[in-house]
Design an enzyme around this catalytic site. Structure first.
Site, short mmCIF file in Angstrom:
data_model
loop_
_atom_site.label_atom_id
_atom_site.label_comp_id
_atom_site.label_asym_id
_atom_site.label_seq_id
_atom_site.Cartn_x
_atom_site.Cartn_y
_atom_site.Cartn_z
N GLY A 122 0.81 -1.23 0.00
CA GLY A 122 0.00 0.00 0.00
C GLY A 122 0.83 1.27 0.00
CB ALA A 123 4.10 2.02 -1.32
N GLY A 138 -0.96 8.06 1.01
CA GLY A 138 -1.02 8.25 2.46
C GLY A 138 0.17 7.73 3.26
N GLY A 151 1.53 4.74 3.59
CA GLY A 151 2.50 3.87 2.91
C GLY A 151 3.41 4.66 1.98
CB SER A 191 -6.21 1.60 13.16
OG SER A 191 -7.04 2.70 13.36
CE1 TYR A 202 -9.35 0.97 9.06
CE2 TYR A 202 -9.63 1.80 11.30
CZ TYR A 202 -8.87 1.68 10.15
OH TYR A 202 -7.62 2.25 10.09
N1 LIG Z 1 -5.13 7.75 7.90
C1 LIG Z 1 -5.23 7.55 9.20
O1 LIG Z 1 -5.46 8.48 9.99
C2 LIG Z 1 -5.03 6.15 9.74
C3 LIG Z 1 -5.27 5.95 11.11
C4 LIG Z 1 -5.09 4.69 11.63
C5 LIG Z 1 -4.65 3.65 10.82
N2 LIG Z 1 -4.44 3.87 9.49
C6 LIG Z 1 -3.98 2.72 8.68
O2 LIG Z 1 -2.95 3.12 7.81
C7 LIG Z 1 -2.91 2.23 6.70
C8 LIG Z 1 -2.79 3.03 5.42
O3 LIG Z 1 -3.98 3.79 5.23
P1 LIG Z 1 -3.97 5.31 4.73
O4 LIG Z 1 -4.63 6.10 5.77
O5 LIG Z 1 -2.65 5.69 4.24
O6 LIG Z 1 -5.04 5.20 3.53
P2 LIG Z 1 -4.85 5.41 1.97
O7 LIG Z 1 -4.30 6.75 1.66
O8 LIG Z 1 -6.17 5.06 1.38
O9 LIG Z 1 -3.77 4.30 1.57
C9 LIG Z 1 -4.10 2.94 1.62
C10 LIG Z 1 -3.13 2.15 0.77
O10 LIG Z 1 -3.56 0.78 0.76
C11 LIG Z 1 -3.78 0.38 -0.58
N3 LIG Z 1 -4.87 -0.56 -0.71
C12 LIG Z 1 -6.18 -0.39 -0.39
N4 LIG Z 1 -6.88 -1.46 -0.69
C13 LIG Z 1 -6.02 -2.36 -1.20
C14 LIG Z 1 -6.15 -3.67 -1.72
N5 LIG Z 1 -7.35 -4.27 -1.82
N6 LIG Z 1 -5.06 -4.30 -2.17
C15 LIG Z 1 -3.85 -3.71 -2.14
N7 LIG Z 1 -3.67 -2.45 -1.67
C16 LIG Z 1 -4.74 -1.79 -1.22
C17 LIG Z 1 -4.13 1.68 -1.32
O11 LIG Z 1 -3.96 1.51 -2.72
P3 LIG Z 1 -4.67 2.54 -3.77
O12 LIG Z 1 -3.76 3.72 -3.88
O13 LIG Z 1 -4.76 1.73 -5.02
O14 LIG Z 1 -6.01 2.89 -3.20
C18 LIG Z 1 -3.12 2.63 -0.68
O15 LIG Z 1 -1.86 2.47 -1.24
C19 LIG Z 1 -4.17 1.39 6.77
O16 LIG Z 1 -3.85 0.10 7.30
C20 LIG Z 1 -5.04 2.15 7.76
O17 LIG Z 1 -5.93 1.31 8.46
C21 LIG Z 1 -4.62 5.10 8.93
#
Ligand SMILES: NC(=O)c1ccc[n+]([C@@H]2O[C@H](COP(=O)([O-])OP(=O)(O)OC[C@H]3O[C@@H](n4cnc5c(N)ncnc54)[C@H](OP(=O)(O)O)[C@@H]3O)[C@@H](O)[C@H]2O)c1
Length: 307
Positions: free
Chosen positions: A33-34, A37, A39, A161, A187
């Site tokens: 997931g790079a 956000g 990643g 999370s 979630y």
């Molecule tokens: N943002 C926050 O405040 C927060 C808080 C707590 C935990 N987190 C955790 O942080 C992690 C990253 O999330 P983020 O906030 O950075 O969200 P994000 O910007 O939506 O990034 C998510 C990443 O995961 C990839 N992804 C989603 N579905 C996938 C799938 N089916 N197969 C392969 N890759 C997939 C996305 O790919 P695409 O670019 O193709 O969509 C993207 O690269 C998650 O585990 C989330 O639960 C985030």
């Protein structure tokens, strides 16, 4: 003021974060997931630190842009593997390619994650958020584990999370057939399941030189949830985003957990960014954790892995 355990994440999220200047030159780091956000910022920081990156991404075009950017800005090589982690077959295929191409894996960071407001099932018949956030990372870790063990000292980081505090895990209803699906609880269930398996894996990794930790990457401005309906997207963009932090802090925290020499032997912990924190008590129940481990093994088809 003494905060109750359940609210300890509030003062912790205001604490100064740890950083490291340690380098990761030539260390092979697999990150999911790079393309966005957390990643994306972790990949940038790892590239800056000299790591060789294997990025597992769902969207090939976005991934190609990340690769071009990282390779032009840093002295590093980036390998892209395309996979959708809502299909367990793609998780297996990706792990097989990595095992074929990489004689060592120094670091695995399971970051790919989603938040859905509506229940959907994958082609494997599993609720999608549970599959992407927990089962896929569980399967991917188990498949890569023999190589990670051979590469010890090595580290595994599960991007978890604070959402685990929402609960929602019901082992008799993992697919939400009997309950009305609620996005935050769906979630939460996926993140509780992942945390519980971290403690299980910690025990199994004792004495191997491989560590595993979970982390909350901060409340940061990313695309999570933006796959949902227009109303949700509007709410997220205009009401939630202004309250969130820059996701660069997530990249810096992941780098600290991955590279800091003082983290070399720390295992089985949950970090709020870089602050060691007690998770919710329902995520510490080892009896349930053992059951989650067994059910997850069944759902990923462990026989195939061992066979
Ligand atoms: N943002 C926050 O405040 C927060 C808080 C707590 C935990 N987190 C955790 O942080 C992690 C990253 O999330 P983020 O906030 O950075 O969200 P994000 O910007 O939506 O990034 C998510 C990443 O995961 C990839 N992804 C989603 N579905 C996938 C799938 N089916 N197969 C392969 N890759 C997939 C996305 O790919 P695409 O670019 O193709 O969509 C993207 O690269 C998650 O585990 C989330 O639960 C985030």
């Amino acid at each position: 003021m003494k905060w109750p355990d359940e609210l300890i994440f509030i003062p912790n999220s205001r604490m100064a974060q740890k950083t490291t200047t340690a380098r990761m030159d030539r260390r092979v780091c697999v990150l999911t997931g790079a393309t966005s956000g957390v990643g994306y910022h972790a990949a940038k920081r790892l590239a800056e630190g000299g790591a060789r990156l294997v990025l597992v991404c769902r969207n090939a075009e976005k991934a190609a842009r990340v690769k071009a950017e990282l390779e032009s800005e840093h002295q590093t090589s980036v390998r892209i593997l395309q996979a959708d982690f809502s299909h367990l077959a793609e998780v297996r295929k990706t792990a097989a390619v990595i095992l074929e191409e990489y004689p060592r894996i120094d670091m695995l960071i399971n970051n790919a994650g989603i938040h859905n407001t509506r229940r959907t099932l994958t082609e494997d018949g599993v609720e999608t958020v549970f599959c992407v956030n927990h089962l896929a990372s569980f399967l991917f870790t188990r498949l890569l584990l023999p190589r990670i063990l051979e590469s010890a000292p090595a580290r595994i980081i599960q991007v978890n999370s604070q959402g685990h505090r929402f609960g929602g895990l019901d082992l008799n209803d993992l697919n939400w057939d009997k309950r009305r699906y609620r996005g935050l609880q769906g979630y939460g269930a996926s993140k509780v399941a992942q945390l519980l398996t971290v403690w299980e894996l910690t025990d199994r990794l004792k004495g191997t030189g491989v560590t595993i930790n979970a982390m909350h990457p901060g409340a940061v401005r990313t695309n999570i949830g933006m796959n949902n309906g227009l109303l949700y997207q509007w709410y997220q963009r205009y009401l939630i985003w202004p309250t969130l932090k820059d996701p660069r802090i997530s990249g810096e925290a992941i780098y600290y957990l991955a590279a800091a020499p003082e983290m070399a032997e720390v295992s089985g912990r949950f970090f709020n960014l870089t602050i060691d924190e007690k998770p919710a008590s329902h995520a510490l129940d080892r009896k349930i954790g053992n059951q989650v481990w067994v059910i997850s093994e069944i759902l990923i088809g462990l026989a195939e892995i061992n066979g």
